[in-house]
Design a protein around this motif. Structure first.
Motif, PDB file in Angstrom:
ATOM      1  N   UNK A 635      62.624   1.432  67.677  1.00 34.46           N
ATOM      2  CA  UNK A 635      61.285   1.331  66.970  1.00 34.46           C
ATOM      3  C   UNK A 635      61.755   0.141  65.825  1.00 34.46           C
ATOM      4  N   UNK A 636      62.678   0.265  65.255  1.00 34.47           N
ATOM      5  CA  UNK A 636      63.119  -0.720  64.268  1.00 34.47           C
ATOM      6  C   UNK A 636      63.130  -2.005  65.059  1.00 34.47           C
ATOM      7  N   UNK A 637      63.701  -2.039  66.562  1.00 36.91           N
ATOM      8  CA  UNK A 637      63.810  -3.507  67.061  1.00 36.91           C
ATOM      9  C   UNK A 637      62.597  -4.124  67.542  1.00 36.91           C
ATOM     10  N   UNK A 650      56.298   4.186  61.206  1.00 34.61           N
ATOM     11  CA  UNK A 650      56.650   3.247  60.256  1.00 34.61           C
ATOM     12  C   UNK A 650      55.714   3.381  58.680  1.00 34.61           C
ATOM     13  N   UNK A 653      57.011   6.244  56.614  1.00 33.63           N
ATOM     14  CA  UNK A 653      58.144   5.443  55.845  1.00 33.63           C
ATOM     15  C   UNK A 653      57.767   4.736  54.606  1.00 33.63           C
ATOM     16  N   UNK A 654      56.655   3.690  54.963  1.00 29.34           N
ATOM     17  CA  UNK A 654      56.240   2.699  54.108  1.00 29.34           C
ATOM     18  C   UNK A 654      55.574   3.725  52.837  1.00 29.34           C
ATOM     19  N   UNK A 657      58.497   4.638  50.475  1.00 30.66           N
ATOM     20  CA  UNK A 657      58.850   3.680  49.786  1.00 30.66           C
ATOM     21  C   UNK A 657      58.040   3.097  48.826  1.00 30.66           C
TER      22      UNK A 657
ATOM     23  N   UNK B  47      64.240  -0.294  59.447  1.00 33.93           N
ATOM     24  CA  UNK B  47      63.639  -1.575  60.059  1.00 33.93           C
ATOM     25  C   UNK B  47      63.849  -2.563  58.710  1.00 33.93           C
ATOM     26  N   UNK B  49      61.830  -4.651  57.611  1.00 37.93           N
ATOM     27  CA  UNK B  49      60.967  -4.602  56.771  1.00 37.93           C
ATOM     28  C   UNK B  49      60.491  -3.446  55.998  1.00 37.93           C
ATOM     29  N   UNK B  50      61.252  -2.213  55.684  1.00 37.14           N
ATOM     30  CA  UNK B  50      61.625  -1.329  55.026  1.00 37.14           C
ATOM     31  C   UNK B  50      62.452  -1.944  53.593  1.00 37.14           C
ATOM     32  N   UNK B  53      60.071  -4.474  51.925  1.00 36.59           N
ATOM     33  CA  UNK B  53      58.956  -3.655  51.204  1.00 36.59           C
ATOM     34  C   UNK B  53      59.605  -2.950  50.099  1.00 36.59           C
TER      35      UNK B  53
END
Lengths: 664, 142
Positions: A635-637, A650, A653-654, A657, B47, B49-50, B53
């Motif tokens: 997923x991260x790749x 994603x 998790x965003x 954050x 990721x 991007x995490x 972010x």
């Protein structure tokens, strides 16, 4: 129904955990704060959310307030995620609409400042509220379970686990590294506190293992590969050559008799090197399987190729001896694995001031077990390495235990076996016996009574850690003796005690290759190197890898009663798993969002389980859900954000954050 | 005036570092309350991007915790994390974000003490640096 969407209505529940959380985190403040957040319909604090009334509180709110997302701020999800998921599910809501916030292990237990701890809890709850709003209805996978079980290690733990499983009708593969099963227990003379003869209680079990129709015993073998997952482990077992065909050998031992070496010349490992064996030998008289083994390091045929091979002649038309035997790879599939790989005794030469390996009359406790054993090197006659019979013996406790220079832990069994050896040595030699201890630790059924019995037998107990063992005599009474220098902490004086024989009560430690075993089975170790149980109290035989269970000293030092109890527990856990027939898997697998996939194949080599296949016709990657273990590395790749991971999307998790940082 | 309290976003893998933090808790070790832990199944899930972010949203530091080399629950996710970490470190450096603010640590399930040490150390270093105020290199050179 709420599963299908509709406005998000979140319930937030903040647990006090008695005072475990509430003493540090302002639970009421957190609940009040959560109530102010968008989409939160209900927010409450409660003393024990994991209790039945606590769970019912959540369910009642789901019904009364039409909640469709739940946030529980309490302990670690490793402890109670399944509890709260089940509680939510019982109310008819999809269990994956629940998210946990860890405000105990990660907060109240590690912080002291109430304001800062509460602020941290607020941040975490806010993140959870934002995340849970995006969570989706998911379903668990279902995997059929293979009913076979692998038991690794043939000591008393592995034997008991294998027998329990086999008696329940399960097919068991028992793999033992040594040529015979029996482990350390087979080497003991008597067992504390009842002084049962170890061989008398163990060897019938060993024979039963061999005779059991449900057990396949592979000795002289090691597990060399493990793939798959709970219910379906693909295990590779390497059976090392013993150069004697187990199926053809009748155990008559005429080959051993006939060996060109008329006298045994090589150190016998089973007797701790206190006796000799031939290059072809049976590990010990009651060995199971009752099949000799050839040591290629000492066998003339292997060394020169020019032996008269009298052993082969003695075997005659049975033709069981096969110098060409190669290792054999066995592939099996099992549903569960019990690891019972045991311990290794502490190497006493690591404590140089006790003179092991320097003074011949310094013995380890395991050597003394053999020395007092009727089937041991001297037939139970306690004769020292220099031919004398000891008139006085010093037994030093805690060698390689409770010692900052070697192993810090208490090995649990040494006090009791030291008492046992003191009793046996007194019985065999009538010598004067001194036990040097730090603390006497005799918790266990009949243990303290045994200690009292020894006190009445006239064994001396001196409280103090021995400083050194020396042969340096200061007066004539110390000539030809080993002198133990010790501070007697009860008398408050330093004493010199001359003895003929010293016994070092060595502790238990993890096998030198425990790290490799751990990696092979993908389990964890505690800091000392013993294998780590899932929970020290509530899941003492489970590991963090589903379907793999622990039994015996590989998990930590323990005596025979505890080992057998734990082995039974491990077998029961394996049975519970297998008899369920199938196991539900977590839904946290990765999935390809087809319209976003550009077919670049970046993800394909990322997967260590080959779960990602490239569908050439469609020009898209596809993830086999059964093979995916849900790490999320692909997923991260993915450069196109075309792979998602259930439960760890994603977007979720965003939100987390942004949630934890929203008040920055 | 209250002291600057760094806020650190931590991505801990489910099997090693998250459990180590649980162990620190059950062992009642005390450490700075500045981390906000986000649980992922594997450090390989993190990721880049995490991390960007998190910095963009005001994190003063980002900590990634994974299993030791050879010990990954998923065989090699931590190696993937390591490779991304080095690549990302370059980018973050170019943005003018100090090295101490982005950290990758291997912490096994048995190393509760290590969680305490790493968090306290990172909080101390970032406290000394002060709040994150990125100074893009382009601006400096322009």
């Amino acid at each position: 129904m709420s599963e299908a969407g509709g406005p998000v209505r979140i319930g937030v529940y903040v647990c006090h955990c008695g005072t475990n959380i509430a003493a540090v985190v302002g639970c009421g403040e957190v609940a009040d704060y959560a109530r102010s957040l968008a989409q939160v319909a209900v927010s409450r604090e409660y003393k024990y959310l994991c209790s039945e009334p606590g769970q019912e509180l959540i369910r009642q709110d789901i019904r009364d307030h039409g909640l469709n997302r739940i946030v529980v701020a309490s302990c670690s999800p490793h402890l109670h995620e399944h509890t709260f998921r089940a509680a939510v599910e019982k109310s008819g809501l999809n269990p994956f609409f629940m998210h946990m916030v860890n405000i105990r292990e990660h907060n109240s237990w590690v912080h002291e400042d109430r304001a800062k701890a509460t602020a941290k809890a607020n941040d975490m709850v806010r993140a959870a509220v934002r995340r849970v709003a995006l969570q989706q209805s998911l379903s668990r996978g279902r995997v059929e379970i293979n009913p076979g079980v692998l038991v690794v290690g043939g000591g008393i733990a592995g034997i008991h686990a294998a027998m329990t499983l086999a008696n329940a009708g399960k097919k068991v593969h028992l793999v033992e590294r040594q040529p015979s099963i029996g482990g350390h227990m087979a080497m003991f003379d008597k067992t504390f506190p009842t002084l049962d003869c170890a061989a008398c209680i163990l060897t019938p079990k060993m024979s039963s293992v061999k005779a059991h129709p449900n057990i396949t015993l592979w000795s002289n073998a090691e597990v060399t590969g493990v793939a798959g997952y709970v219910g379906n482990f693909d295990v590779k077992v390497t059976r090392w050559p013993r150069y004697i065909d187990e199926d053809l050998c009748t155990g008559c031992l005429q080959c051993v008799e006939a060996c060109v070496y008329k006298e045994a010349r090589f150190p016998d490992g089973f007797n701790m090197g206190l006796s000799k064996r031939k290059p072809i030998y049976l590990p010990f008289p009651q060995a199971v399987p009752q099949v000799p083994v050839i040591d290629p390091e000492t066998c003339i045929q292997f060394k020169t190729g020019k032996c008269k091979k009298t052993c082969v002649a003695a075997c005659a038309d049975r033709q069981a001896i096969d110098f060409q035997q190669k290792e054999k790879i066995e592939q099996i599939r099992v549903g569960a694995i019990v690891i019972a790989t045991g311990f290794q005794p502490f190497d006493a030469s690591r404590v140089p001031y006790y003179g092991y390996g320097v003074y011949p009359n310094v013995y380890t406790s395991l050597e003394v077990e053999r020395l007092v054993n009727a089937s041991g090197p001297t037939g139970g006659d306690v004769v020292l390495r220099d031919g004398r019979r000891p008139k006085s013996v010093g037994v030093i406790h805690c060698v390689g235990s409770r010692d900052v220079d070697s192993n810090r832990w208490c090995s649990r069994v040494c006090c009791m076996y030291s008492l046992k050896l003191a009793h046996l040595l007194k019985e065999h030699t009538d010598a004067e016996i001194f036990n040097f201890y730090i603390d006497m630790r005799t918790p266990g059924k009949g243990f303290e009574e045994f200690y009292q019995k020894l006190l009445n037998e006239g064994v001396h107990f001196i409280r103090g850690r021995v400083a050194e063992v020396t042969d340096w005599a200061l007066d004539p009474t110390e000539e030809d003796k080993l002198v133990l220098r010790v501070e007697d902490t009860l008398l408050g004086t330093v004493r010199r005690i001359p003895v003929d024989m010293v016994v070092l009560s060595v502790g238990l430690e993890p096998h030198a290759d425990a790290g490799e075993v751990r990696r092979l089975f993908n389990i964890s170790c505690a800091s000392e190197g013993f294998f780590l149980e899932r929970h020290p109290k509530l899941a003492p035989v489970n590991t963090f890898t589903d379907g793999i269970f622990l039994a015996g000293c590989c998990q930590g030092p323990k005596d025979i009663p505890d080992t057998v109890a734990q082995a039974g527990a491990a077998a029961a856990e394996a049975l519970a798993l297998i008899d369920a027939g199938a196991v539900e898997t977590e839904p946290n697998t990765a999935h390809v969002i087809e319209e976003s996939c550009s077919g670049c194949r970046t993800c394909v080599p990322m997967c260590p389980y080959n779960a990602i296949v490239f569908d050439a016709a469609a020009g898209r990657a596809r993830i086999e859900q059964v093979l995916c273990k849900g790490c999320g590395t692909c997923v991260a790749a993915c450069p196109s954000a075309a792979i998602g991971q259930h439960l760890f999307e994603d977007a979720e998790i965003f939100e987390e954050i942004e949630g934890v940082l929203a008040n920055v | 005036m209250s002291e600057f309290e760094p806020k650190i976003v931590a991505f801990f893998c489910n099997w090693c570092t998250y459990l180590a933090a649980d162990l620190a808790g059950t062992s009642r070790m005390k450490y700075a309350p500045n981390t906000r832990v986000i649980r992922v199944m594997c450090s390989g899930r993190v990721d880049p991007q995490f991390i960007l972010e998190a910095f963009a949203r005001g994190a003063d530091g980002v900590l990634i915790g994974g299993c030791h080399p050879n010990d990954c629950h998923y065989q090699e996710g931590n190696y993937k994390a390591l490779r991304r970490f080095y690549a990302l470190k370059e980018i973050v450096r170019q943005m003018g974000i100090e090295d101490e603010r982005l950290r990758l640590e291997w912490i096994s399930a048995a190393e509760g003490e290590r969680v305490k040490i790493v968090v306290n150390d990172m909080v101390g270093k970032i406290r000394a640096l002060g709040p994150l105020r990125p100074k893009p290199q382009q601006e400096v050179t322009a």
